[in-house]
Design a protein around this motif. Sequence first.
Motif, short mmCIF file in Angstrom:
data_model
loop_
_atom_site.label_atom_id
_atom_site.label_comp_id
_atom_site.label_asym_id
_atom_site.label_seq_id
_atom_site.Cartn_x
_atom_site.Cartn_y
_atom_site.Cartn_z
N SER A 38 -6.85 16.08 -11.86
CA SER A 38 -8.06 15.34 -12.22
C SER A 38 -9.18 15.66 -11.24
N PRO A 39 -10.43 15.71 -11.71
CA PRO A 39 -11.55 15.95 -10.78
C PRO A 39 -11.66 14.88 -9.71
N HIS A 40 -11.35 13.67 -10.08
CA HIS A 40 -11.37 12.56 -9.11
C HIS A 40 -9.92 12.14 -8.84
N TRP A 41 -9.22 12.98 -8.13
CA TRP A 41 -7.77 12.80 -7.96
C TRP A 41 -7.43 11.53 -7.20
N ALA A 42 -8.23 11.16 -6.21
CA ALA A 42 -7.93 9.96 -5.42
C ALA A 42 -8.03 8.71 -6.28
N ALA A 43 -9.10 8.62 -7.08
CA ALA A 43 -9.26 7.46 -7.96
C ALA A 43 -8.17 7.42 -9.02
N SER A 44 -7.83 8.60 -9.55
CA SER A 44 -6.78 8.66 -10.57
C SER A 44 -5.43 8.26 -9.99
N LEU A 45 -5.16 8.75 -8.78
CA LEU A 45 -3.88 8.41 -8.14
C LEU A 45 -3.81 6.93 -7.83
N GLY A 46 -4.87 6.37 -7.28
CA GLY A 46 -4.87 4.95 -6.96
C GLY A 46 -4.76 4.09 -8.20
N GLY A 47 -5.51 4.43 -9.23
CA GLY A 47 -5.42 3.66 -10.47
C GLY A 47 -4.06 3.78 -11.11
N GLY A 48 -3.49 5.00 -11.08
CA GLY A 48 -2.15 5.18 -11.65
C GLY A 48 -1.09 4.39 -10.91
N LEU A 49 -1.20 4.34 -9.59
CA LEU A 49 -0.24 3.56 -8.82
C LEU A 49 -0.34 2.08 -9.15
N MET A 50 -1.56 1.59 -9.35
CA MET A 50 -1.72 0.19 -9.71
C MET A 50 -1.15 -0.09 -11.11
N VAL A 51 -1.33 0.82 -12.03
CA VAL A 51 -0.75 0.65 -13.37
C VAL A 51 0.77 0.65 -13.28
N ALA A 52 1.31 1.60 -12.52
CA ALA A 52 2.76 1.68 -12.38
C ALA A 52 3.32 0.42 -11.72
N ALA A 53 2.63 -0.06 -10.68
CA ALA A 53 3.10 -1.26 -9.99
C ALA A 53 3.03 -2.48 -10.90
N THR A 54 1.96 -2.57 -11.68
CA THR A 54 1.81 -3.73 -12.58
C THR A 54 2.92 -3.78 -13.61
N PHE A 55 3.19 -2.67 -14.24
CA PHE A 55 4.23 -2.65 -15.27
C PHE A 55 5.62 -2.78 -14.64
N SER A 56 5.79 -2.27 -13.42
CA SER A 56 7.09 -2.43 -12.73
C SER A 56 7.37 -3.90 -12.44
N VAL A 57 6.33 -4.60 -11.97
CA VAL A 57 6.50 -6.02 -11.67
C VAL A 57 6.78 -6.81 -12.94
N ALA A 58 6.03 -6.49 -14.01
CA ALA A 58 6.26 -7.19 -15.28
C ALA A 58 7.67 -6.94 -15.79
#
Length: 347
Positions: A38-58
């Motif tokens: 992704s052109p904005h790899w840091a934002a994509s990585l951070g957002g992806g980690l938050m999505v993964a963490a949210t669904f993992s907790v759920a």
Amino acid sequence: MESVELERGGEPAPAVKIALTGVLGAGLLGLALFAAASPHWAASLGGGLMVAATFSVAGGLLGFLFGVPKLLTSGAAAHPEDRSATSTASYAPNTNLEQVSDWLTKILLGAGLTQIGTVPQRLRELGRALAPVLGGGPGSAGFAAALGVYFSVVGFLTGWLFTRLLLARALSAADRQTLADSVNKTVVAAPSLGFSAEQVRDLFRTGVEGLRVQALALLQGAPDARNLDLIITAIDRHLSAFELLQALLAARAAADLPDLTPAQRGALRDAVRYKMRNSRNVPPYSRRRAVAEDVLRVLPEQLLPAGPGAPGPGAPGATDPAALGPASTDPVSTDPTGPDPAVPAPR
């Protein structure tokens, strides 16, 4: 077909830990590779980690609900007169997952399989909603939906497994402490409860560990030579380490009874001495060892005359059971389904 080992020593088996780590690592690796493109790899990585963490907790919370162990038996440990309770607690794996699976199958077949067609649409809507978090580039929507499903499943399996293994142990430990407190109360209240020798025997004969422990607690607070064979049986064929401790404490209380016959004293001493030979049942520096040694100090060394054919020391049941009194003929000590009292059972 060999069964799959899920736990070892109360913890997830090494193979299970490796499998969970591998699945989690594969998901995180895929997320890292997607973010790197992704052109904005840091934002994509951070957002992806938050999505993964949210669904993992759920998913983990859902797994927790399915993994909470069910109470098999719980009873009035503080009220040994209640014969309908067991005074102890045991836990088994929750079967809600199997029940929900069965219910869902019946609902799907009854309501119609056409409703399944809405699932892809829901996933597309989820992907479009989460795509901006992953950078909004090509493929972000599909990857976001896949990420949510993937980590929901991982979180569910992890939450269910660890709840199934760890929570049951914690609840069982709490119940053992509750039972120990109840036993102490029973010991103190035993003289005033007024249980007869036959009532104590009936509690022990139920075969339920909690009620057997309560019977031994009553014999600690109100020793009775007529039920000495119950103590010997509990020492010889105890159901748990806690029950063995209570049997040894009851033996210590019974050792001071002035109306014990020499044969009864010898049988009690032989049972305790034989049990002490097994360091797993009576570990060094444990309370069980200290109580057992105290019993042997109280009882005299030589009680029965030695002679040709006389049984040697250290073998439980070497004393003639008839010498223990009428109570020794009770079915508890001669249960045909259990080991022969005259033959030492495996320790």
